[in-house]
Design a protein around this motif. Structure first.
Motif, short mmCIF file in Angstrom:
data_model
loop_
_atom_site.label_atom_id
_atom_site.label_comp_id
_atom_site.label_asym_id
_atom_site.label_seq_id
_atom_site.Cartn_x
_atom_site.Cartn_y
_atom_site.Cartn_z
N ASP A 49 0.80 -1.23 0.00
CA ASP A 49 0.00 0.00 0.00
C ASP A 49 0.84 1.29 0.00
N ALA A 50 2.10 1.21 -0.36
CA ALA A 50 2.91 2.42 -0.48
C ALA A 50 2.34 3.34 -1.55
N CYS A 51 1.81 2.74 -2.63
CA CYS A 51 1.22 3.53 -3.71
C CYS A 51 -0.04 4.24 -3.22
N ARG A 52 -0.85 3.58 -2.41
CA ARG A 52 -2.07 4.19 -1.91
C ARG A 52 -1.76 5.40 -1.02
N ARG A 53 -0.71 5.28 -0.24
CA ARG A 53 -0.34 6.38 0.65
C ARG A 53 0.17 7.59 -0.12
N SER A 54 0.70 7.38 -1.32
CA SER A 54 1.20 8.50 -2.12
C SER A 54 0.12 9.10 -3.02
N CYS A 55 -1.07 8.49 -3.04
CA CYS A 55 -2.13 8.88 -3.98
C CYS A 55 -3.16 9.78 -3.31
N TYR A 56 -3.45 10.92 -3.93
CA TYR A 56 -4.46 11.82 -3.36
C TYR A 56 -5.86 11.23 -3.43
N MET A 57 -6.07 10.25 -4.32
CA MET A 57 -7.35 9.56 -4.40
C MET A 57 -7.41 8.34 -3.49
N ARG A 58 -6.32 8.08 -2.78
CA ARG A 58 -6.23 6.97 -1.82
C ARG A 58 -6.60 5.63 -2.47
N THR A 59 -6.01 5.38 -3.64
CA THR A 59 -6.28 4.13 -4.33
C THR A 59 -4.98 3.56 -4.86
N ARG A 60 -5.07 2.47 -5.60
CA ARG A 60 -3.90 1.82 -6.19
C ARG A 60 -4.08 1.71 -7.70
N PRO A 61 -2.98 1.52 -8.44
CA PRO A 61 -3.09 1.42 -9.90
C PRO A 61 -4.11 0.38 -10.34
N GLU A 62 -4.91 0.77 -11.34
CA GLU A 62 -5.92 -0.09 -11.97
C GLU A 62 -7.16 -0.30 -11.11
N GLU A 63 -7.14 0.14 -9.87
CA GLU A 63 -8.29 -0.07 -9.00
C GLU A 63 -9.24 1.13 -9.11
N ALA A 64 -10.39 1.04 -8.44
CA ALA A 64 -11.40 2.10 -8.50
C ALA A 64 -10.79 3.44 -8.12
N ASN A 65 -11.10 4.46 -8.92
CA ASN A 65 -10.70 5.85 -8.72
C ASN A 65 -9.26 6.15 -9.14
N CYS A 66 -8.54 5.20 -9.72
CA CYS A 66 -7.22 5.52 -10.25
C CYS A 66 -7.38 6.43 -11.46
N THR A 67 -6.71 7.58 -11.44
CA THR A 67 -6.85 8.57 -12.51
C THR A 67 -5.63 8.62 -13.43
N ASN A 68 -4.73 7.67 -13.30
CA ASN A 68 -3.53 7.62 -14.15
C ASN A 68 -2.68 8.88 -14.04
N CYS A 69 -2.71 9.54 -12.89
CA CYS A 69 -1.94 10.77 -12.73
C CYS A 69 -0.44 10.49 -12.64
N GLY A 70 -0.08 9.30 -12.18
CA GLY A 70 1.33 8.93 -12.11
C GLY A 70 2.02 9.28 -10.81
N ASP A 71 1.29 9.81 -9.83
CA ASP A 71 1.91 10.19 -8.57
C ASP A 71 2.52 8.99 -7.84
N CYS A 72 1.99 7.81 -8.10
CA CYS A 72 2.48 6.63 -7.39
C CYS A 72 3.72 6.03 -8.02
N LEU A 73 4.09 6.48 -9.22
CA LEU A 73 5.30 5.99 -9.86
C LEU A 73 6.51 6.35 -9.00
N GLY A 74 7.30 5.41 -8.70
CA GLY A 74 8.46 5.65 -7.85
C GLY A 74 8.19 5.41 -6.39
N ALA A 75 6.90 5.24 -6.01
CA ALA A 75 6.57 5.01 -4.60
C ALA A 75 6.75 3.56 -4.19
N CYS A 76 6.68 2.66 -5.16
CA CYS A 76 6.70 1.23 -4.84
C CYS A 76 8.14 0.76 -4.55
#
Length: 253
Positions: A214-241
């Protein structure tokens, strides 16, 4: 730090800068229309009857922009999923800014249930638009000072218009406590894009190496993970994993 890690960090940083620049540029281009839609639109469902709107000062009256905008983004969703929310939506930027102050964490069970709210509101919006006939509420049609016109709108608008506007303002304000509450749980256009994005070709995605840290979820303003509900493809989670299993592009089968 190895050269590979430095290059990856630089790439992620550049992508984030580009994302923010595009979002702020979109705010300058679409922000006024967003304010008119929220505070001056005489219809129950804003942004979808712009060609018939009597508010002549609203930029949404440009029919070519109206139809091209919505039609293009529903089509683009097939290629880039919900990227409009993460890259171009002025409301998304506002929610991101407000959400930066949010600290309230939702349980997994709550996160799984609340996102269905945007689908419910999408159904209601489509019903009002196509079945009820998109009624025009009692909003004074007046040109001149924008904020003075908003005051008159709230003074003379019908209860239905007041309820619609109050609902939006409530969830926007709720973003102070729950990050991006409007975008995640209520936005009907986000719900429509969410339905389309399952067919998207390009996306931010995670590989089978994901261990659900869940490192990606913690970096996401939408509080989600890639490909899951509410992922907006903003890319903020890139590099968080920490396992480097998040990528952007076309997912290989």
């Amino acid at each position: 730090m190895s050269p590979e890690k430095m290059i990856e960090k630089s790439r992620v940083g550049i992508l984030r800068i580009v994302n923010r620049v595009v979002l702020w540029a979109s705010l300058l281009f679409l922000g006024e229309w967003g304010l008119y839609g929220l505070f001056r639109c005489p219809f129950v469902v804003p942004f979808v009857s712009c060609q018939n709107c009597p508010v002549i000062t609203c930029p949404g009256r440009l029919a070519s922009m109206f139809w091209g905008f919505w039609g293009a983004w529903l089509a683009v969703a097939v290629f880039f999923g919900r990227a409009f929310c993460g890259w171009l939506c002025p409301g998304g930027l506002a929610n991101r800014i407000v959400g930066s102050f949010a600290s309230f964490k939702l349980s997994v069970e709550t996160r799984q249930m609340l996102p269905y709210g945007k689908y419910l509101l999408l159904i209601v919006a489509l019903w009002v638009w196509f079945v009820v006939g998109q009624p025009r509420t009692n909003v004074p049609i007046r040109v001149g000072e924008f904020w003075a016109s908003i005051g008159l709108t709230f003074e003379h608008a019908s209860d239905l218009w007041l309820f619609r506007t109050s609902l939006v303002l409530f969830f926007l304000a709720a973003g102070i406590a729950i990050s991006a509450a409007w975008c995640r749980f209520v936005c009907p256009f986000g719900g429509a894009l969410e339905l389309f994005k399952r067919f998207s070709v390009f996306k931010v995605y995670k590989t089978s190496d994901c261990n659900d840290c869940d490192a990606c979820r913690r970096s996401c303003y939408m509080r989600t993970r890639p490909e899951e509900a509410n992922c907006t493809n903003c890319g903020d989670c890139l590099g968080a994993c920490p396992r480097k299993c998040i990528h952007m592009g076309r997912k290989q089968a």
